[in-house]
Design an enzyme around this catalytic site. Structure first.
Site, short mmCIF file in Angstrom:
data_model
loop_
_atom_site.label_atom_id
_atom_site.label_comp_id
_atom_site.label_asym_id
_atom_site.label_seq_id
_atom_site.Cartn_x
_atom_site.Cartn_y
_atom_site.Cartn_z
N HIS A 126 73.29 -27.83 17.75
CA HIS A 126 74.64 -27.93 17.48
C HIS A 126 74.84 -27.65 16.25
CE1 HIS A 126 74.89 -29.88 21.30
NE2 HIS A 126 74.08 -30.77 20.90
N HIS A 157 76.69 -29.57 25.28
CA HIS A 157 75.47 -29.26 25.95
C HIS A 157 75.69 -28.35 27.24
CE1 HIS A 157 75.37 -33.17 24.38
NE2 HIS A 157 74.15 -32.94 23.86
#
Ligand SMILES: Nc1ncnc2c1ncn2[C@@H]1O[C@H](COP(=O)(O)OP(=O)(O)O)[C@@H](O)[C@H]1O
Ligand SMILES: Nc1ncnc2c1ncn2[C@@H]1O[C@H](COP(=O)(O)OP(=O)(O)O)[C@@H](O)[C@H]1O
Ligand SMILES: [Mg+2]
Ligand SMILES: [Mg+2]
Ligand SMILES: [Mg+2]
Ligand SMILES: [Mg+2]
Lengths: 210, 330, 330, 210
Positions: free
Chosen positions: C56, C218
């Site tokens: 991320h 995700h």
């Protein structure tokens, strides 16, 4: 003699051909450049047609001046300044004439290619639009010199441009984006030479009945 | 083609409107297509104007602001800007001290900036141009259009911008810009192609296990196709190409740049390899950038740019900068 | 799978080594897997620790530095960190004033942070936790694990970080963090999936003309699949979902965030649509971020996060911050 | 009676099954989670095996304590703390015993599932590993209560876990990442329930000859 209207039609016909061949021009540019030649010229010639529609030109020279200005202002890329400069030089060559003879047209075409060569510093054999322009202008000239009619001369020019385009396949680029490829530029038509064929084919079409 | 856009023909206009809405520090001249600092020209300061095709964001519009550019001229995606917009930007930022054009070496950019410079000259604006040509992937010979301009553009804009901010005159700023360019080299690698919105399909094709070594920032083919390799090998290939062209030593500024579709975590993997190669060759990374600074739409891949620093260049690099794309010191 | 990596199992270790090499302002504890400010804990200051799966970036490691986090704990790609590393980070940054854990609401993150907090508690370190759960794409009911934590994490880390830097105590910093979370909502859209290095193939599939509305960071499936739509429609869908959940008014902070594979030019196209929708609904964008701030590897798409500001939150947002991922004011 | 060695082999066998089924577990997680369950558990059980090899445990309880600690330290995700806590609770239930009877094993399994339920706050029917654990422990218990041998009881547990796994297909997730899907979580096996089956299948295998 060619009148203002014929020059106007030349540009409209060129825009039509560019539109119809935009994907092909872009594909050629994808192979050895950055895949935008068709997109660029479509934008440029649409702008030229719009400019002529918005402010009709009074003379053949004025048509070409408007077109040159529009191409420079709207096309971008290498082809914009080059074609734009070509049209501006041709326009200057025609001056204020209300009608254009085959000799005057020949001089204008020669002025165009001279302007393009001067700005781009490309010679014949560098695999650029110059490889289509140069034999085209020569073929036009020799047809006229040999007493051929205007329609014959423009057709000869378009055919010679096509020959020039074919000759670019074997060449290694030495100017423009394709030159970054070195030997890998061999084996492809030059996109600018391909669009030059369209331009001269359009000229042959609109002068076919003169 | 999967893109967050409204229509292919509207991408640039919409994005510029977005930039205008997002950054009060910038003025976006939507009709004339150029971006300036909101405050107008800084009296007495040399103006810096850059530009080029869009699709490389944050380059160039993201580098307009204190300590960097005064104006940026975005062309259509991957297409050089036209003389009119460059001319308008040049006139808008001239504060009497002249304007530097920072031009990436592509025929289209060079010709359009050249025409704009002539128009500005007619208006009495002094213009100097520096052409950035740092990409070692292509040969620099008199028989070609020369090297392409890529990552070094960011360095040139930052360092020349700092000098201009300090009050250096046009000749000095231009000389510094050329010095940065001469001391910088880049090499790029693509893992995937990118798609021009107006074209709708990828500009080139790569097999699932292939990469393009020496790719250009418009997806132009590079030196060769090769099998996809580990990051470490890719970094080595790039650095060896750079080192062969300009032997590296002393302090350097390094940029590991993402091409738009590569996640930051991968850029750090590459940066590790770059740092190890350089320290193994006795070269010190004095400053660095890791991130997306000069992109190629959604292309996956990265480019590595190295600049051999001098104390003066380091100091100018460290000087405050406040732009959407690069900011420190204020 | 095309990635700039050396081997799937080495991605995190290599990336952390790259972060260590790139940022002298950070200390990367390579073995224990956490990142702190280079200077060590700031005496008397509440410590801020965040963490979560990697992939991320710049979240979370890129937000360690003055005015934001004291430590970040990167888990394996898309996998929460383990209690040991969180515990080690917590102990490392405690300067006597206690530590705030900023946790995104995923069962794995919550459980692992909870275990770490117990371990830290055993060491006599006071720990408060704030769980970020801003994603309106999933239902918040007592029958689910609740909402996911996404973009608001950036806001929470920045604003709580500014308060801690000013000397606020643990309870105050925690309360502010919760306030930011409560005033924030997000909605994400994916155009393409992403591939875990260790998995080697995409986590989900999308047809050429499909998008996933409400996607998780995700790559978790969202509310629905839909035909790819213009940016304007996508922005409207996202903002309507947010507005339905938390009516928007007054001054807001807006983030248009790229998921890793989306070029900046597209994010500006989206930002334009967001700005128009908000101004059409009488909402004022007082502050904004446009760029890659919380990504999902190379996923193409974007998320929109809105926080309803108060004067205090705005002031804390504006406070100086100096991290690799967010920097202004110094 | 089960000795330390058997417990050690249980973990080694579990690690082997997890390795062999890692892709399937990850695919299950891709459907309703984030596609990492096989990757997580492989990492976790490899760490457990390594930890046991590096520092051999002296009692069955010590084996499970080491495994629990390794899973918590290395797995990450939701499954790491949950399985890790399960093993730690089971370890505590076994205490210092050098050998473990079927009754003691039953108590340990019950302690494991209690620990998992307490930490994760999931009930039966929430579509989690609890849906495999709960019927497995019940089946084990009733086999032992009915006078069945240890080998029979562990096989019954594994079979019941498999039944529990199948039951998750119809369920809508209310805990963990799959709960974000709401009704879209229906129609898929729960990955954690699937790995629980492997764990209990491994137990049945290593206890088959006792
Ligand atoms: N120096 C030059 N002289 C003449 N023609 C050139 C030169 N450089 C490029 N061209 C022509 O321009 C064409 C490319 O035009 P275009 O794709 O529109 O611009 P760009 O290369 O900037 O993308 C080439 O195919 C070539 O014919
Ligand atoms: N609250 C909970 N209680 C019990 N089991 C849970 C809970 N949350 C998740 N699980 C189990 O964990 C599994 C997912 O594990 P894993 O994929 O390794 O972690 P993550 O979801 O963090 O990626 C689920 O399939 C489910 O069986
Ligand atoms: Mg081109
Ligand atoms: Mg171009
Ligand atoms: Mg996970
Ligand atoms: Mg998972």
């Amino acid at each position: 003699m060619l009148d203002t209207e014929t020059f106007h039609r030349w540009i409209v016909e060129t825009a039509r051909l560019v539109e119809a061949n935009a994907d092909r021009l872009t594909s050629l540019d994808a192979a050895i450049g950055d895949a935008d030649h068709g997109i660029n010229l479509r934008r440029g010639f649409q702008a030229a047609v719009t400019a002529l529609a918005e402010k009709p030109a009074a003379t053949p020279g004025a048509v070409l001046a408007t077109v040159g200005r529009a191409l420079i202002s709207k096309t971008g890329g290498a082809s914009g300044p080059l074609y734009g400069t070509g049209f501006r030089h041709a326009s200057k060559s025609l001056g204020e004439a209300a009608e254009v003879s085959e000799l005057q047209l020949g001089a204008a075409l020669a002025a165009a290619v001279a302007g393009i060569r001067q700005l781009g510093a490309a010679a014949e054999g560098d695999k650029t639009m110059v490889d289509a322009w140069t034999p085209a202008v020569a073929a036009y000239q020799s047809t006229v010199d040999g007493g051929g009619a205007l329609a014959e001369a423009t057709r000869a020019a378009a055919d010679a441009a096509e020959g020039g385009l074919r000759s670019t396949v074997e060449l290694q680029a030495r100017k423009g984006r394709a030159s970054y490829l070195g030997p890998r530029s061999v084996g492809h038509e030059d996109p600018g030479a391909a669009s030059t064929v369209l331009l001269l084919r359009a000229l042959a079409t609109v002068t076919a009945e003169t | 083609m999967k893109k967050l856009i409204n229509a292919p023909d509207d991408v640039l206009a919409d994005a510029l409107a977005g930039v205008a809405a997002a950054h009060p520090s910038l003025t976006v001249h939507l009709d004339e297509r150029f971006i300036t600092r909101a405050g107008g020209p800084t009296p007495g300061k040399v103006g810096l104007v850059s530009g080029g095709g869009s699709g490389h964001e944050p380059l160039h519009g993201g580098y307009v602001g204190y300590g960097m550019l005064d104006a940026a001229c975005p062309g259509e995606v991957f297409t050089s800007p036209v003389p009119d917009q460059i001319h308008a930007a040049t006139t808008a930022v001239d504060a009497g001290a002249g304007v530097l054009h920072i031009v990436k070496n592509y025929t289209g950019d060079v010709l359009n900036f050249q025409m704009a410079a002539e128009l500005a000259d007619d208006d009495g604006v002094r213009v100097e141009s520096v052409v950035v040509n740092d990409d070692v992937a292509v040969e620099d010979s008199t028989w070609t259009a020369g090297r392409r301009g890529t990552g070094a553009t960011v360095f040139v804009e930052k360092i020349a911008g700092a000098a201009a901010e300090r009050g250096a005159d046009l000749a000095t700023v231009a000389a510094l810009a050329r010095e940065v360019n001469e001391r910088s080299r880049s090499f790029g690698v693509a893992l995937t192609p990118c798609t021009l919105p107006a074209a709708g399909k990828p500009g080139f094709e790569l097999a699932d296990d292939e990469m393009e070594l020496g790719v250009g920032i418009h997806g132009e083919p590079g030196r060769s196709r090769a099998k996809l390799a580990p990051a470490k090998e890719i970094a080595t290939t790039a650095l060896e190409a750079i080192h062969a062209d300009m032997p590296l030593s002393g302090d350097v500024l390094v940029m590991v740049n993402g091409m738009g579709g590569t996640p930051l975590i991968e850029l750090y993997v590459v940066y590790k390899a770059v740092a190890e190669w350089l320290s193994g060759h006795g070269v010190t990374i004095a400053r660095n950038l890791v991130g997306n600074y000069i992109t190629s739409l959604e292309m996956a891949g990265c480019s590595i740019t190295v600049c051999r620093l001098t104390p003066e260049l380091t100091e100018l690099w460290d000087a405050p900068v406040e732009t959407p794309g690069l900011r420190w010191g204020r």
